[in-house]
Write a protein that holds these residues in place. Structure first.
Motif, PDB file in Angstrom:
ATOM      1  N   ALA A 176       2.395  40.784  60.357  1.00 26.25           N
ATOM      2  CA  ALA A 176       2.374  39.653  59.328  1.00 26.25           C
ATOM      3  C   ALA A 176       1.084  38.673  59.170  1.00 26.25           C
ATOM      4  O   ALA A 176       1.054  37.812  58.527  1.00 26.25           O
ATOM      5  CB  ALA A 176       3.818  38.879  59.563  1.00 26.25           C
ATOM      6  N   GLY A 177       0.099  38.967  60.449  1.00 23.74           N
ATOM      7  CA  GLY A 177      -0.928  38.115  60.516  1.00 23.74           C
ATOM      8  C   GLY A 177      -0.376  36.682  60.942  1.00 23.74           C
ATOM      9  O   GLY A 177      -1.015  35.912  60.548  1.00 23.74           O
ATOM     10  N   VAL A 178       0.479  36.587  61.870  1.00 21.58           N
ATOM     11  CA  VAL A 178       0.779  35.323  62.441  1.00 21.58           C
ATOM     12  C   VAL A 178       0.760  35.423  63.805  1.00 21.58           C
ATOM     13  O   VAL A 178       0.819  36.695  64.470  1.00 21.58           O
ATOM     14  CB  VAL A 178       2.214  34.830  61.964  1.00 21.58           C
ATOM     15  CG1 VAL A 178       2.231  34.610  60.443  1.00 21.58           C
ATOM     16  CG2 VAL A 178       3.291  35.820  62.357  1.00 21.58           C
ATOM     17  N   GLU A 179       0.934  34.023  64.588  1.00 23.89           N
ATOM     18  CA  GLU A 179       1.172  34.234  66.192  1.00 23.89           C
ATOM     19  C   GLU A 179       2.522  34.490  66.569  1.00 23.89           C
ATOM     20  O   GLU A 179       3.583  34.294  65.647  1.00 23.89           O
ATOM     21  CB  GLU A 179       0.835  32.701  66.566  1.00 23.89           C
ATOM     22  CG  GLU A 179      -0.552  32.240  65.936  1.00 23.89           C
ATOM     23  CD  GLU A 179      -1.820  33.120  66.868  1.00 23.89           C
ATOM     24  OE1 GLU A 179      -2.876  33.018  66.321  1.00 23.89           O
ATOM     25  OE2 GLU A 179      -1.307  33.476  68.102  1.00 23.89           O
ATOM     26  N   ILE A 180       2.538  34.976  67.603  1.00 27.49           N
ATOM     27  CA  ILE A 180       3.794  35.295  68.225  1.00 27.49           C
ATOM     28  C   ILE A 180       4.602  34.230  68.143  1.00 27.49           C
ATOM     29  O   ILE A 180       5.989  34.588  67.771  1.00 27.49           O
ATOM     30  CB  ILE A 180       3.669  35.863  69.578  1.00 27.49           C
ATOM     31  CG1 ILE A 180       3.350  37.456  69.390  1.00 27.49           C
ATOM     32  CG2 ILE A 180       5.176  36.016  70.341  1.00 27.49           C
ATOM     33  CD1 ILE A 180       3.307  38.337  70.859  1.00 27.49           C
ATOM     34  N   HIS A 181       4.391  32.894  68.409  1.00 29.16           N
ATOM     35  CA  HIS A 181       5.187  31.894  68.358  1.00 29.16           C
ATOM     36  C   HIS A 181       5.915  31.666  67.232  1.00 29.16           C
ATOM     37  O   HIS A 181       7.041  31.234  67.043  1.00 29.16           O
ATOM     38  CB  HIS A 181       4.672  30.676  69.043  1.00 29.16           C
ATOM     39  CG  HIS A 181       3.892  29.755  68.036  1.00 29.16           C
ATOM     40  ND1 HIS A 181       4.102  28.790  67.174  1.00 29.16           N
ATOM     41  CD2 HIS A 181       2.523  29.955  67.632  1.00 29.16           C
ATOM     42  CE1 HIS A 181       3.623  28.433  66.520  1.00 29.16           C
ATOM     43  NE2 HIS A 181       2.332  29.180  66.860  1.00 29.16           N
ATOM     44  N   GLU A 182       5.204  32.097  66.102  1.00 34.61           N
ATOM     45  CA  GLU A 182       5.825  31.780  64.883  1.00 34.61           C
ATOM     46  C   GLU A 182       6.921  32.897  64.474  1.00 34.61           C
ATOM     47  O   GLU A 182       8.011  32.470  63.799  1.00 34.61           O
ATOM     48  CB  GLU A 182       5.053  32.258  63.563  1.00 34.61           C
ATOM     49  CG  GLU A 182       3.632  30.996  63.404  1.00 34.61           C
ATOM     50  CD  GLU A 182       3.080  31.043  62.299  1.00 34.61           C
ATOM     51  OE1 GLU A 182       1.983  31.440  62.268  1.00 34.61           O
ATOM     52  OE2 GLU A 182       3.860  31.036  61.191  1.00 34.61           O
ATOM     53  N   VAL A 183       6.771  34.138  65.120  1.00 36.87           N
ATOM     54  CA  VAL A 183       7.902  34.954  65.118  1.00 36.87           C
ATOM     55  C   VAL A 183       9.139  34.334  65.814  1.00 36.87           C
ATOM     56  O   VAL A 183      10.295  34.232  65.533  1.00 36.87           O
ATOM     57  CB  VAL A 183       7.609  36.487  65.685  1.00 36.87           C
ATOM     58  CG1 VAL A 183       8.673  37.186  65.767  1.00 36.87           C
ATOM     59  CG2 VAL A 183       6.338  36.853  64.974  1.00 36.87           C
ATOM     60  N   ASN A 184       8.910  33.796  66.969  1.00 35.21           N
ATOM     61  CA  ASN A 184       9.907  33.232  67.826  1.00 35.21           C
ATOM     62  C   ASN A 184      10.587  32.068  67.101  1.00 35.21           C
ATOM     63  O   ASN A 184      11.983  31.945  67.221  1.00 35.21           O
ATOM     64  CB  ASN A 184       9.257  32.581  69.274  1.00 35.21           C
ATOM     65  CG  ASN A 184       9.043  33.730  70.099  1.00 35.21           C
ATOM     66  OD1 ASN A 184       9.676  34.662  70.051  1.00 35.21           O
ATOM     67  ND2 ASN A 184       8.093  33.549  70.860  1.00 35.21           N
ATOM     68  N   VAL A 185       9.885  31.331  66.449  1.00 32.35           N
ATOM     69  CA  VAL A 185      10.454  30.055  65.486  1.00 32.35           C
ATOM     70  C   VAL A 185      11.206  30.634  64.643  1.00 32.35           C
ATOM     71  O   VAL A 185      12.402  30.170  64.359  1.00 32.35           O
ATOM     72  CB  VAL A 185       9.284  29.309  64.984  1.00 32.35           C
ATOM     73  CG1 VAL A 185       9.709  28.329  63.894  1.00 32.35           C
ATOM     74  CG2 VAL A 185       8.439  28.656  66.118  1.00 32.35           C
TER      75      VAL A 185
END
Ligand code: GDP
Ligand code: MG
Length: 444
Positions: A406-415
């Motif tokens: 998705a081209g995002v940081e892992i923490h965004e997935v966590n969020v």
């Protein structure tokens, strides 16, 4: 390039916005920016030329659409051409062959053949439920055979016990016999590579090809090599009847040059991309998703969608029905809802329409602004169907893969995972009456 193209476009689009209509004159600068961004991204020159020409034709030829500004019309043309250049439709793996269906991987040394062989085996095993035999015929580097064996053990797939003292052709023939005998669905042939295209290697791989008659012959290529990737692909394509391309190391490729050049130069579709050294299933290549990522279309596309805003009541009813009937609310539904929300002016727009949401509404509004909605959608798109339905399986390595995709940081997935959990609870709380109210609100 991903950043570049978007920045350049946004900057020059000002030149055409506000103008009544797209003309050759007012898109000249913007086209030049597109060309420069592509060259900087190491896209092959012939591809750059034909791409910009097609964008121009498409933009100029666009029918007058009163709801789109010329700038939006232009972006739409770039987006559509990106998808076309990346192959248009998703090109699925072909296994229509009496078992065992042979898949041959060819490519230069270090391209990622052995890694991709294992990832492909995992894809076939997990996603298609196939019985797979991995076979290495890389007799030049015994370590390469061991590498495949080790990976095979790691993923629980059988590996043919190749003897590096035997000739590659003999190993392939014996392995194929074994694969028939033991009823394997698929046999993946991992071939040797050289540092550069040479005749000896080509002849060997050609012989292996005619001996095993593969249904799929994948050219495996390192995305980081930019336009060279397309040129090597061309050389292989002239020697071998390629059926597709596996683009490896796409995780490290911020430029997208190889992705954009390969299909156009070889005429062969990219069927899979590799996203990391870890052995996870290969990802099928989605031209539309990559095109959106290249343009970072989030903002721009939503502009267009805004104009075509319209609520899909069928979809809303489906979700409502699902919740009422007590079925699990999954990320599939969540994604549908995001689409809905986007159509209705974003999360805040939707929450404003929900009666009786009071404080909850404000709380969520704070957390979920409309830009993150687009990130959420990208993250959900990067999940597998299984993950969308059973998000509880999304742990460490899956999170990493999803974030990369998705081209995002892992923490965004966590969020997002937390937000999903929250939504699920909210859905339950709203219960029967709430849903009817929600549907009503959507209508009004
Ligand atoms: P082969 O010589 O073509 O068989 O290449 P290998 O499969 O041995 O891979 C060469 C190197 O590239 C290894 O260090 C792999 O871990 C790495 N590699 C392969 N595929 C990928 C990928 O998709 N992403 C990243 N980051 N590394 C990869
Ligand atoms: Mg290898």
């Amino acid at each position: 390039m991903f950043e570049n193209l978007t920045q350049r476009l946004t900057r020059t689009l000002k030149n055409i916005s506000g103008k009544g209509r797209i003309t050759e004159e007012n898109i000249k600068d913007t086209l030049r920016e597109v060309r420069t961004a592509l060259l900087e991204a190491d896209v092959a020159l012939p591809v750059v030329k034909s791409f910009t020409n097609r964008v121009k034709e498409r933009a100029l030829g666009a029918e007058v659409n009163l709801s789109l500004s010329p700038g939006q019309e232009f972006i739409k043309a770039v987006h559509a051409e990106l998808i076309e250049t990346l192959g248009g439709q998703i090109s699925e793996i072909n296994l229509a062959h009496q078992p065992p269906a042979v898949i041959l991987l060819a490519g230069l040394q270090g391209a990622g053949k052995t890694t991709s062989a294992a990832k492909l085996a995992l894809f076939l095993k997990e996603r298609m439920n196939k019985k797979v035999l991995l076979v290495s015929v890389d007799t030049y580097r015994p370590a390469a055979m061991d590498q495949l064996k080790t990976l095979a053990v790691e993923i629980g797939v059988d590996c043919y016990p190749s003897d590096p003292k035997n000739k590659p052709e003999d190993i392939a023939t014996a392995a194929l016999k074994e694969a028939k005998l033991r009823a394997y669905d698929v046999m993946i042939l991992d071939t040797a590579g050289r540092l550069a295209v040479d005749e000896e290697m080509m002849n060997e791989v050609k012989r292996l090809h005619s001996l095993t008659d593969p249904i799929e012959t994948f050219f495996t290529v390192d995305a980081m090599t930019g336009q060279d990737a397309a040129n090597t692909a061309k050389a292989f394509g002239e020697a071998l009847d390629l059926t597709g391309v596996i683009l490896t190391k796409a995780d490290g490729d911020a430029r997208g040059g190889a992705a954009l050049s390969v299909k156009e130069i070889t005429g062969k579709p990219i069927k899979f991309i590799g996203l990391g050294e870890k052995i996870v299933p290969l990802e099928p290549f989605h031209p539309d998703r990559i095109a959106s990522r290249i343009l970072d279309m989030g903002d721009v596309l939503s502009l267009i969608e805004d104009l075509q805003r319209n609520t899909d009541m069928e979809q809303a009813k489906k979700v409502a029905q699902k919740i009422k009937s007590g079925e699990g609310f999954t990320f599939e539904d969540f994604r549908d809802q995001i689409t809905q929300m986007k159509k209705m002016g974003g999360m805040s727009g939707l929450l404003d329409k929900l009666p009786g949401m009071g404080n909850i509404s404000d709380q969520i509004k704070d957390k979920v602004n409309d830009k993150s909605l687009l990130h959420m959608e990208a993250i959900i798109n990067s999940m597998t169907k299984k993950e969308r339905i059973h998000p509880e399986i999304i742990k460490g390595s899956r999170k990493k893969r999803i974030a990369m995709g998705a081209g995002v940081e892992i923490h965004e997935v966590n969020v997002l995972l937390r937000q999903f959990d929250m939504t699920q609870k909210m859905m339950k709380k709203m219960g029967k009456g709430g849903i009817r109210k929600m549907a009503g609100a959507m209508k009004g």
